[in-house]
Write an enzyme that holds these catalytic residues in place. Structure first.
Site, PDB file in Angstrom:
ATOM      1  N   LEU A 153       0.834  -1.175  -0.090  1.00 48.71           N
ATOM      2  CA  LEU A 153      -0.194  -0.131  -0.016  1.00 48.71           C
ATOM      3  C   LEU A 153       0.890   1.326   0.117  1.00 48.71           C
ATOM      4  CD1 LEU A 153      -2.870  -0.834   2.432  1.00 48.71           C
ATOM      5  CD2 LEU A 153      -2.952  -0.231   0.036  1.00 48.71           C
ATOM      6  N   ALA A 154       1.990   1.429   0.810  1.00 52.48           N
ATOM      7  CA  ALA A 154       2.644   2.400   0.924  1.00 52.48           C
ATOM      8  C   ALA A 154       3.339   2.944  -0.260  1.00 52.48           C
ATOM      9  CB  ALA A 154       3.629   2.360   2.166  1.00 52.48           C
ATOM     10  N   GLY A 155       4.095   1.619  -0.881  1.00 53.30           N
ATOM     11  CA  GLY A 155       4.945   1.864  -2.023  1.00 53.30           C
ATOM     12  C   GLY A 155       4.336   2.227  -3.104  1.00 53.30           C
ATOM     13  N   HIS A 168      -1.904 -10.151  17.604  1.00 48.96           N
ATOM     14  CA  HIS A 168      -3.163 -10.453  17.046  1.00 48.96           C
ATOM     15  C   HIS A 168      -4.108 -11.531  17.776  1.00 48.96           C
ATOM     16  CE1 HIS A 168      -6.647 -10.226  14.599  1.00 48.96           C
ATOM     17  NE2 HIS A 168      -6.267  -8.997  14.103  1.00 48.96           N
ATOM     18  N   ARG A 215      -6.642  -4.981  20.769  1.00 47.13           N
ATOM     19  CA  ARG A 215      -5.849  -6.162  20.327  1.00 47.13           C
ATOM     20  C   ARG A 215      -4.879  -6.739  21.537  1.00 47.13           C
ATOM     21  NH1 ARG A 215      -4.617  -5.188  14.012  1.00 47.13           N
ATOM     22  NH2 ARG A 215      -6.409  -5.490  13.415  1.00 47.13           N
ATOM     23  N   HIS A 232       1.831 -10.376  14.635  1.00 46.69           N
ATOM     24  CA  HIS A 232       1.059 -10.040  13.325  1.00 46.69           C
ATOM     25  C   HIS A 232       1.498  -8.590  12.762  1.00 46.69           C
ATOM     26  CE1 HIS A 232      -2.341  -8.916  10.817  1.00 46.69           C
ATOM     27  NE2 HIS A 232      -2.758  -7.949  11.424  1.00 46.69           N
ATOM     28  N   GLU A 251       4.222   0.518   7.275  1.00 51.68           N
ATOM     29  CA  GLU A 251       4.708  -0.404   8.545  1.00 51.68           C
ATOM     30  C   GLU A 251       6.165  -0.248   8.749  1.00 51.68           C
ATOM     31  OE1 GLU A 251       3.183  -4.445   8.419  1.00 51.68           O
ATOM     32  OE2 GLU A 251       4.170  -5.057  10.399  1.00 51.68           O
ATOM     33  N   LEU A 278      -3.972  -0.013   7.059  1.00 49.61           N
ATOM     34  CA  LEU A 278      -4.101   0.317   5.714  1.00 49.61           C
ATOM     35  C   LEU A 278      -4.216   1.767   5.808  1.00 49.61           C
ATOM     36  CD1 LEU A 278      -6.891  -2.380   5.027  1.00 49.61           C
ATOM     37  CD2 LEU A 278      -4.562  -2.356   4.591  1.00 49.61           C
TER      38      LEU A 278
END
Lengths: 252, 642
Positions: free
Chosen positions: B43-45, B266, B330, B401, B425, B441
């Protein structure tokens, strides 16, 4: 109680793209039926390593059935005997002790074998690059709720969008067609209003790229739908054909 | 080492705006003169690469998969948070900010988290515009659900495949830029090192995973979007190839590493069931919205769940935390599951599991509703365990996790190496000591779509960047070091495997050491023991690991070996960090620091800081620096979910 099985594996081994490949036979004992298929190959690879042999190369990553990296033809079926299941989610309880399992790579003229079970599927990326997107830059988009989408349409689009790009549809098609893959993306974006402005151009470019990569045509064998780990319907191929035709019939 | 967090001055709500105004810009016509390397296409890249190319920068993107669409972001199930307040239930940017800061147990920076909450709403708009098929209400508007610990419904989702759909959205934007020439995509390349010239990050050295060739690429800035390091534990919910190598190699070159011991365990994963197991599978915590967690009241109650009557069941989360019940964060849920199992009330063949029961929800809402919400998760569970959650309760247990720790970055997401940025992350920035559900996300996309463009513009606009090519001596030097390392990994290979160990053997040993001593509960004695044991594992690896095959070929064994070697080195950072933080906060429970009710006890006087570790060489322990956290808009309170 956990049960275990003994297996004979016939696996396609091929050094690189240029080398000739062949099946090699391996014996595995005491395989837990709770193992996934890829964990079974892990066990084989540990065994081969300890014997000083080269392990079997294969693509895999998430092992949750979503990244689309894994895949092989197992006893003639892409991703193996379980319906709507990727290879990593296939479990050994589907096999019996004494079974001989034949494992070979996804085969297609557009998927060159790189080594053993590992193939090059970048042709699928190039189909998406040809038009599998909405041309919107980051920023300046309207509020999400200003584009209403009925639940029915959202569900149909989501069905198509579930494609994981594994290539099982290609490997299982007698014509080596990538029409389920391409159709799924075209369908998703033609169902949703966001995709409408570019739908003609998109259908044409993606279909053209698909041809260029050497994929074949659909002759309604439906093998792709059966092999698809996400159960994507061949209705998406019909939708793609309609989009493609309309892009010519309805003019600019 | 100087740590300047570069937090903009001014009121919290205006910091991001004023920062953007004060940041330098690059003229559109000049942007094509700058080249940016993006490592990783999750997602970030993918979002960063696409966004920077749209702006006109030249981008080289790298991923280790056969396609940029495979990064592990794809496996995120539950959803993405945004402060849209579409449900009119009292949500706001400030509330999302507050929940995130509090959920992180007051160990994150206010300014970063507030910015995250601000841009969260734009992320949703962006993804909708790309054609991400989010779930809808009957009127056609976007649907929301409440998620893990939140009392408002702010989570947007696409069935149980939200990560997949968001990643495919970013991948489609990336594909568009590849098509137009703005991004050059390099698949099947694994980053082996970062190249620093005159104190600035100027490129990377990668291994071509098909030919085995060691290749150099130069640029004006480098973005690491390489995810987390949960696989240090061998078993985790991460994908098999997820690793710390890129971040760790950057750390060895001078990028400080923050809070390496902050690892999220998690609560809802499928329990471990055998030695051959290669990974753990997460079951989205959205399941806790309708599932009730319980164990038998009595120790060693071996009856099947259906035969255990209500009065013999302990719904321990509901009784202990009446206001949050099954939706506690969590870390709290995980710790309580461990506590129940430690008391001998665990279920299943190993005793390391608790029930997650949908019986009441099915009775209340009907099978259809429950299947529509969770059908694909139930199917996945059944495939793995051969048991149907519609018929008998799921069994779950916590698993490694997400890693809140990561490369230290300033407000611009820049590490302590100028020109080297870390996104998603891979950095430490926004989640403090514990991440809330559906926030990973959000952060990955916030960094990639909305934050980095300002930072890159400012960096190029304010720094003098001399021309460099990959033929320069600095690149050759790093290439040689990488080649030497590859040969070193093969040093035990002559003479065959007899008497030697495999990479997985050592990795499992490292994983057990970290899980037992630096896992859900930590104490000084165990951590010190782990610190003593770690060098033995390192010696074992280098003296007796057998790696088959050659370096100049497709060789998945050597890939694994390189990653495990780095996990071992990095493991020391994790243990030292856990040892140095003698308080409990978020995911990090120090047994020495608990309340009378056995809840985590923070120590704000001594530990209200980010622990920032500087690599000092292989023969020396790392040096710890502190970034003190200042809270001007919230008052750190002891978290209570009762």
């Amino acid at each position: 109680m956990m049960s275990t099985i003994d297996l004979t594996l016939k696996i396609w081994r091929q050094k690189n793209s240029d080398a000739l490949g062949d099946f090699e036979t391996y014996i595995l004992r005491d395989i837990s039926t709770d193992m996934s298929f890829l964990e079974m190959i892990d066990v084989l690879n540990e065994q081969l390593t300890r014997e000083g042999k080269e392990p079997v190369a294969f693509d895999h990553d998430c092992r949750e059935g979503i990244c689309g990296a894994c895949g092989a033809v197992v006893d003639g079926v892409a991703h193996g005997p379980d319906l709507e299941t990727t290879l990593c989610q296939l479990h050994m309880r589907k096999f019996k002790s004494g079974d001989t399992i034949v494992i070979e790579p996804f085969r297609s003229i557009a998927f060159p074998i790189k080594k053993d079970l590992l193939v090059d599927r970048s042709a699928l990326d190039r189909i998406i690059q040809a038009g599998g997107f909405v041309s919107v830059n980051t920023g300046g988009t309207v509020d999400g709720n200003s584009i209403p989408v009925s639940t029915e349409t959202a569900e149909l689009a989501m069905d198509a969008a579930s494609c994981i790009g594994c290539g099982a549809c290609v490997a299982s098609c007698p014509n080596g067609a990538a029409m389920l893959f391409t159709g799924a993306k075209i369908a998703q974006l033609s169902l949703l209003p966001q995709g409408h402005p570019e739908r003609k151009e998109r259908a044409r470019s993606m279909v053209t790229q698909m041809d260029k990569e050497g994929f074949g045509y659909c002759s309604n064998e439906k093998e792709c739908e059966l092999a698809c780990p996400k159960g994507i319907s061949i209705r998406n191929i019909a939708r793609m054909n309609r989009e493609f035709l309309k892009s010519f019939l309805l003019g600019e | 080492m100087e740590l300047n967090s570069r937090i903009p001055s001014g009121p919290l709500a205006e910091k991001w705006d004023s920062h953007r105004f004060q940041s330098k810009l690059v003229n559109p016509a000049n942007r094509r003169k700058f080249r940016v390397i993006v490592v990783g296409t999750g997602l970030a890249g993918a979002s960063a690469a696409a966004t920077l190319a749209e702006l006109g920068y030249k981008v080289d993107a790298f991923c280790l998969h056969d396609s940029p669409r495979r990064a592990h972001s794809i496996a995120a199930q539950g959803g993405i948070n945004a402060a849209k307040n579409y449900q009119n239930d009292g949500d706001s940017v400030f509330r999302l900010f507050y929940d995130t800061i509090k959920g992180g147990d007051f160990r994150a920076r206010e300014a970063n988290v507030y910015r995250l909450a601000q841009v969260s709403t734009e992320i949703i708009d962006q993804c909708v515009a790309q054609g991400v098929p989010f779930a809808r209400e009957y009127g056609g508007t976007l649907a929301n659900r409440s998620f893990g610990g939140a009392q408002v419904s702010r989570t947007f989702y696409a069935r149980g495949q939200t990560g997949q759909q968001l990643l495919l959205g970013a991948y489609s934007a990336l594909s568009r830029q590849i098509n137009s020439g703005g991004v050059t995509m390099y698949n099947r390349r694994e980053m082996m090192d970062v190249v620093v010239v005159d104190g600035k990050a100027r490129g990377v050295v990668v291994r071509n995973m098909i030919s085995g060739a060691i290749e150099s690429y130069s640029a004006d800035a480098v973005l690491l979007c390489t995810g987390g390091y949960g696989n240090a534990y061998f078993l985790s919910t991460n994908a098999m190839a997820s690793n710390v190598t890129a971040a760790w190699r950057a750390c060895r070159r001078g990028a400080a590493f923050a809070n390496p011991s902050f690892v999220q365990i998690h609560p809802t994963c499928i329990p471990v069931h055998g030695d051959y197991q290669s990974k753990l599978t997460l079951m989205s915590e959205s399941l806790r919205n309708d599932g009730r967690v319980w164990v038998p009241k009595n120790k060693d109650d071996t009856r099947p769940p259906a035969q255990i009557p209500e009065e013999d069941r302990d719904y321990y989360l509901e009784s202990k935390y009446p206001s949050f019940g099954n939706l506690v964060p969590r870390d709290v849920a995980s710790r309580n599951a461990k506590e129940q199992c430690d008391q001998g009330k665990g279920v299943g063949s190993t005793g390391l599991a608790v029930y997650l029961d949908f019986g009441d929800a099915i009775k209340r809402d009907g099978e259809d509703v429950i299947l529509r919400k969770y059908g694909n998760l139930f199917q996945m569970y059944e495939k793995i365990t051969d048991s149907d959650p519609m018929v008998e309760p799921m069994m779950i247990y916590p698993a490694v996790h997400y890693t809140m720790g990561g490369l230290w970055v300033d407000y611009n997401l820049m590490t302590t190496i100028p020109g080297l940025f870390a996104l998603g992350e891979c950095n430490f920035s926004d989640h403090g000591a514990n991440r809330l559900g559906a926030s990973a996300l959000m952060q990955g996309l916030a960094d990639g779509y909305f934050v980095i463009s300002t930072s890159i513009g400012h960096y190029f606009g304010s720094e003098r960047i001399n021309p460099v090519t990959n033929a320069d001596a600095a690149f050759k030097e790093v290439e040689n070091e990488v080649n030497e390392r590859m040969q070193k990994l093969l040093q035990n290979s002559s003479g065959g495997p007899s008497g030697k160990v495999t990479v997985d053997d050592v990795h499992k040993e490292l994983g057990r050491l970290l899980w037992d001593n630096c896992g859900m509960a930590r104490n000084r004695q165990d951590l010190e023991l782990a610190l003593e044991e770690l060098p033995k594992i390192k010696d074992k690896f280098w003296n007796s690991v057998y790696v088959p095959g050659a370096a100049d070929d497709i060789n998945q064994s050597i890939e694994k070996a390189g990653r495990v070697a780095d996990f071992i080195e990095f493991g020391e950072f994790m243990i030292r960090d856990a040892l140095a933080r003698e308080e409990s906060c978020g995911c990090h429970l120090r047994e020495e620091s608990q309340t009378e009710e056995n809840e985590a006890l923070r120590d704000d006087d001594k530990y209200s800081h980010v622990s920032v570790w500087e690599y000092k060489g292989d023969d020396q322990p790392p040096e710890m620096h502190k970034e003190h956290l200042v809270f001007e808009n919230v008052t750190p309170s002891q978290r209570s979910y009762k």
